[in-house]
Every structure is written in C-alpha cells, then in structure tokens.
Scaffold this motif. Structure first.
Motif, short mmCIF file in Angstrom:
data_model
loop_
_atom_site.label_atom_id
_atom_site.label_comp_id
_atom_site.label_asym_id
_atom_site.label_seq_id
_atom_site.Cartn_x
_atom_site.Cartn_y
_atom_site.Cartn_z
N GLU A 279 30.73 -57.17 53.78
CA GLU A 279 30.20 -55.95 54.39
C GLU A 279 30.87 -54.66 53.93
N HIS A 280 31.97 -54.74 53.21
CA HIS A 280 32.64 -53.48 52.86
C HIS A 280 31.81 -52.70 51.85
N PRO A 281 31.58 -51.42 52.10
CA PRO A 281 30.73 -50.63 51.18
C PRO A 281 31.33 -50.46 49.80
N MET A 282 32.65 -50.57 49.66
CA MET A 282 33.24 -50.43 48.34
C MET A 282 32.77 -51.54 47.41
N HIS A 350 33.61 -53.13 32.00
CA HIS A 350 34.58 -52.36 32.77
C HIS A 350 34.25 -52.39 34.26
N LEU A 351 32.99 -52.24 34.60
CA LEU A 351 32.61 -52.25 36.02
C LEU A 351 32.79 -53.64 36.63
N ARG A 352 32.57 -54.68 35.86
CA ARG A 352 32.81 -56.04 36.39
C ARG A 352 34.29 -56.24 36.68
N ALA A 353 35.15 -55.79 35.77
CA ALA A 353 36.59 -55.92 36.02
C ALA A 353 37.02 -55.05 37.19
N THR A 354 36.42 -53.85 37.31
CA THR A 354 36.76 -52.97 38.43
C THR A 354 36.36 -53.59 39.76
N ALA A 355 35.20 -54.23 39.80
CA ALA A 355 34.76 -54.87 41.04
C ALA A 355 35.71 -55.99 41.44
N GLU A 356 36.18 -56.76 40.46
CA GLU A 356 37.13 -57.83 40.78
C GLU A 356 38.46 -57.25 41.26
N MET A 357 38.88 -56.15 40.64
CA MET A 357 40.13 -55.52 41.08
C MET A 357 39.99 -54.99 42.50
N ARG A 358 38.85 -54.39 42.83
CA ARG A 358 38.65 -53.90 44.19
C ARG A 358 38.61 -55.05 45.19
N GLU A 365 44.89 -55.51 51.15
CA GLU A 365 44.93 -54.55 52.26
C GLU A 365 44.67 -55.26 53.60
N LEU A 366 43.74 -56.19 53.60
CA LEU A 366 43.47 -56.93 54.84
C LEU A 366 44.67 -57.76 55.26
N GLU A 367 45.28 -58.42 54.30
CA GLU A 367 46.46 -59.23 54.63
C GLU A 367 47.58 -58.35 55.16
N ARG A 368 47.79 -57.19 54.56
CA ARG A 368 48.84 -56.29 55.02
C ARG A 368 48.55 -55.76 56.42
N ALA A 369 47.29 -55.32 56.66
CA ALA A 369 46.94 -54.78 57.97
C ALA A 369 47.02 -55.86 59.05
N TYR A 370 46.58 -57.06 58.71
CA TYR A 370 46.62 -58.16 59.68
C TYR A 370 48.07 -58.50 60.04
N GLY A 371 48.93 -58.59 59.01
CA GLY A 371 50.34 -58.86 59.28
C GLY A 371 51.00 -57.74 60.05
N GLN A 372 50.66 -56.49 59.73
CA GLN A 372 51.23 -55.35 60.46
C GLN A 372 50.84 -55.40 61.93
N TYR A 373 49.59 -55.76 62.21
CA TYR A 373 49.16 -55.83 63.61
C TYR A 373 49.93 -56.92 64.35
N ILE A 438 43.31 -49.27 62.86
CA ILE A 438 42.53 -48.30 62.08
C ILE A 438 42.26 -48.84 60.68
N ASN A 439 43.28 -49.44 60.07
CA ASN A 439 43.09 -50.01 58.73
C ASN A 439 42.08 -51.15 58.76
N LEU A 440 42.13 -51.98 59.79
CA LEU A 440 41.17 -53.07 59.90
C LEU A 440 39.75 -52.55 60.09
N GLU A 441 39.63 -51.48 60.86
CA GLU A 441 38.29 -50.89 61.03
C GLU A 441 37.80 -50.28 59.72
N GLN A 442 38.68 -49.62 58.99
CA GLN A 442 38.28 -49.04 57.71
C GLN A 442 37.89 -50.12 56.70
N LEU A 443 38.51 -51.28 56.80
CA LEU A 443 38.15 -52.40 55.93
C LEU A 443 36.87 -53.11 56.38
#
Length: 452
Positions: A279-282, A350-358, A365-373, A438-443
């Motif tokens: 579901e993430h728009p990115m 380039h866009l395929r590699a960028t999508a994988e990097m994102r 980011e999800l793992e960090r936010a989850y652990g922080q919570y 907030i980070n989890l909501e942004q994700l």
C-alpha cells in the motif's frame, strides 16, 4: 554588640531553632510538587498556554490549536502539497499534449512570368502546397500511454507528499508538547531550588548551617535558571518548526492541545511489512515509473519505422495549371535511433534498481520504527511502574534527613537532580513512542484513525 551567655543564650538559641524548623516545615507544597508524576505534569502543561519567549512581550492571546486543526491548515496551505498538486495537474495536461495530432503545413508563394521565350505567356505564377504527417498507430499509442502513466505516477507522488506533510506536522506538534512540558518541569525545579535557597539562607543567618551551603544553593539556583531559559528557547524553536510544518500563518501564540500518552497495540511485524509493501505510495509510484519507462521504450522502438507525410500541391501558370500529389518518406540510413533506444533501456534498468532499493529502505524503516515503538513503550512502562516512584522516594528521604540535620544540602540537590533527569527521560520516552507511531503511519503500516 552584647554577647549572650548562660541561660539567656540557650533560650535565644532554642527560639531560633524553633523558628527555623517552623519555616522549614511550613511550605510542604514544594516537595509535593516535586513528587508529582510526569504524566500529570504533561497533562497540566497541555492545558496551559505557551509563555512568551525570553526578552519578548506578547500582547496577543494564545490560539488553541488541536492536531486536527493543524493537519487541516497544512492540507490547505502547505507549499509542498501545492507543488505536488501542481505537478499532478501538469501530468494531466501532458495527456492532452500526447493526444494531439501533428498540424499540417501549408505553403504558398507567388511570382510573375515574363516573356523571354517565343510562345511563353507572361503573367502571375501561383503555388500552393499542403503537407500532413501521418503518425503510425504504434507511435501514437505508446506516447499516450507514457503520458497516462506519468499522470498515475504524479498521483502517487501527491499521496506520498501528503503522508510526509502529515508526519511532519504531527512530529512538530508533539515536539511542542514535549518542549512545553520540559519548560514546566524546569520552571518547577527553579521554584523548588529558589525555595530551598531561602531556607538555607535562614539557616545560615541563625547559625544552623555553614555559609558554604548557601554558596552551593546559589550555584544550583543559577543552574536551574539557565536550564529554564534553555527550555524556553527550545520551546520557541519547536513552535517555529510547527508553524513552518503547517505552512500557514497562525496569528498570535500557538497553544497546541494534546497529550503524549496515547498508545496502541501493534500487529506482528510481518503483517505490517505486507501492508507496507502493498500500500505504500512510494512503491506504487516506482511501479508506475517502471511501466512508464517501458512505454517510453516502446515509443522509441516504434519511432524507428519511417513515418510518411502526405503532400499535395497546386500550381497555376498563365498558360496552364496542374495538381500534384505525393508521399514523403524518410529513409533511416544514418540515424537508426540506436542512442535513444539505448537510453530508454538504461532508464528502465535504473528504475527497476531504484524500486528494489526503495523496497529495502521501506523494510528497514519499518523495522526501525517497530523496534523503536517496542523499546520506547517498555521504557514508559518501566518509568510508570518503578523508576519515578523510586526517584520520588529518594527525594523524600533526602528532604527528611535534611530537615532533621542528618544530611546536608548536597544530598537534597542530588536527589532532586536525579528526579528531574528521570522525569526528562520519561518525557523523551513518551515522545519516542509518538515518533515511532508517526513513522509507522507514514509508512502506511497503520491507519491514521488508529493514531490520534
């Protein structure tokens, strides 16, 4: 000056001891204020307006600002959202541009024929021509598809920008609440230290304490005053950051109304990961950009085929007139579009590699936010269940020992300093919980309605 000796001295010394003990025992509000829980202090701070910054005098009343109102103002006035919306409108207009047909070319010229040869008729010469390029269906279809995918990508970009703006406003909003609660703690600590200093001064004047104790209390008072001023400066900076995040002019002072305490129960990490990746728009925008690059590559491949142009001419001479019709066809001898095709292929990779990097970045980011919570929630629970009570009990013991002359001012100041540090850490843990949410909501891991 007369020296008092004997019974008179003992009587006066006893009187001064009673007076000093009465002054020390009278204002019991200051230890109770020091022992109030940080959660109550935060709630009390949320009900009070922001005081004017150091060196300024505010004449306008503080404006109450809820989180919902702040988000609504940002939705209406934030320049980042306006820029993303303008890009979306531009992408929509590009579809009209891609759907347009090439214009025909009309040529005309005139002249005059003079009689130079036998039999030639002098008179006006007229020439008219029209040329129309004929687009191949494959070229037109791929160009329109590229524009439509660009519009879809801009929509996802606008949604991502909205998530970023909401997160920025919420983060700035809760930071103001945190800084305001820290300011209240600093001012309360200053009041306690000043009150303690007055008592030490009385003890020094009656000879119950050494002058060194008063020097120490003066130094502690100066430190507390500096901490209060620093807390007020941090609050001013946080309020300015909130105004910037909203992007709308807010008249007068801003008094955010809210709390740092709400928490929610999160589902397992793997469940949230599936939600983020779906579901993430990115990631959706990255997928649209890949499809757009494919359409652009198809357009470049289609442009290798020569596109004909239909041409019609009419010429009128004094003694005759004629009409011609023909086709112009470019011959791809020197330019076979190898360069544009290779560029489109490289852009696609380039866009395929960028999508994988994102995708990897969002997972991290999800793992960090989850652990922080999880960590911050455990810290909040430990503060509420034990640490605050222990620090408060230590202050009680130090104050009691100080009143009965068993301990000096150093023990009281140390105990108060530890309690102040614990309450500051408690506020930090509460803010870390909100920051993780907030980070989890942004994700897009949790819905906005689940995070007030």
């Amino acid at each position: 000056m007369h020296l008092l000796t004997g019974p008179t001295f003992r009587h006066n010394s006893l009187l001064w001891r009673i007076l000093a003990a009465g002054v020390l025992l009278a204002p019991r509000a200051w230890p109770q204020a020091a022992h109030s829980t940080t959660e109550a202090s935060v709630g009390r701070a949320a009900q009070q307006s922001v005081r004017p910054p150091i060196g300024t005098v505010s004449t306008e009343p503080a404006e109450s600002l809820t989180l919902e109102k702040a988000l609504a103002l940002a939705e209406e006035h934030n320049p980042q959202l306006k820029a993303a919306a303008a890009m979306a409108r531009g992408a929509k207009a590009s579809i009209t541009t891609a759907s347009a047909y090439p214009n025909p070319e009309f040529t005309t010229f005139a002249g005059r024929q003079y009689r130079r040869l036998p039999g030639a008729e002098p008179g006006l010469l007229q020439h008219y021509s029209v040329e129309q390029q004929v687009e191949l269906p494959s070229v037109r279809k791929s160009r329109i598809l590229t524009a439509e995918l660009g519009r879809q990508s801009s929509r996802f970009g606008l949604e991502e920008a909205r998530l970023g703006v909401r997160a920025g406003v919420k983060r700035a909003f809760y930071l103001v609440l945190r800084r305001r609660a820290e300011l209240e703690l600093a001012r309360e600590n200053l009041r306690l230290v000043e009150d303690l200093r007055r008592r030490i001064q009385i003890q020094v004047e009656v000879g119950e304490a050494a002058k060194l104790e008063l020097v120490r209390s003066d130094a502690e008072t100066a430190t507390a005053r500096v901490l209060a001023n620093s807390a007020q400066l941090r609050l001013l900076n946080a309020t300015t950051a909130l105004r910037t995040a909203i992007g709308a002019p807010v008249a007068g002072e801003v008094a955010p109304q809210g709390s740092l305490t709400p928490q929610i129960t999160l589902p397992p990490w793997q469940t949230l990961l599936g939600v983020v990746l779906n579901e993430h728009p990115m990631l959706a925008q990255a997928g649209s950009e890949i499809e757009r690059a494919k359409a652009r590559l198809s357009n470049e491949l289609a442009l290798r085929k020569p596109q004909p142009s239909l041409r019609a001419e009419y010429e009128n001479q004094p003694d005759l007139g004629f009409f011609r019709f023909g086709v112009t066809l470019p011959v791809p001898v020197w330019n076979k579009r190898e360069g544009p095709i290779a560029e489109a292929e490289a852009a696609l990779e380039h866009l395929r590699a960028t999508a994988e990097m994102r995708r990897l970045e969002l997972t991290a980011e999800l793992e960090r936010a989850y652990g922080q919570y999880e960590v911050a929630s455990q810290q909040v629970a430990s503060f509420e269940l034990g640490v605050l009570k222990e620090a408060t009990a230590a202050v009680d013991a130090a104050e009691a020992a100080f009143r009965f002359g068993e301990r000096g001012i150093i023990e009281v100041l140390d105990a108060q300093r530890v309690l102040r540090t614990v309450r500051q850490d408690f506020l930090t843990a509460q803010y870390d919980v909100q920051d993780a949410l907030i980070n989890l909501e942004q994700l897009r891991a949790i819905a906005p309605e689940n995070h007030p």
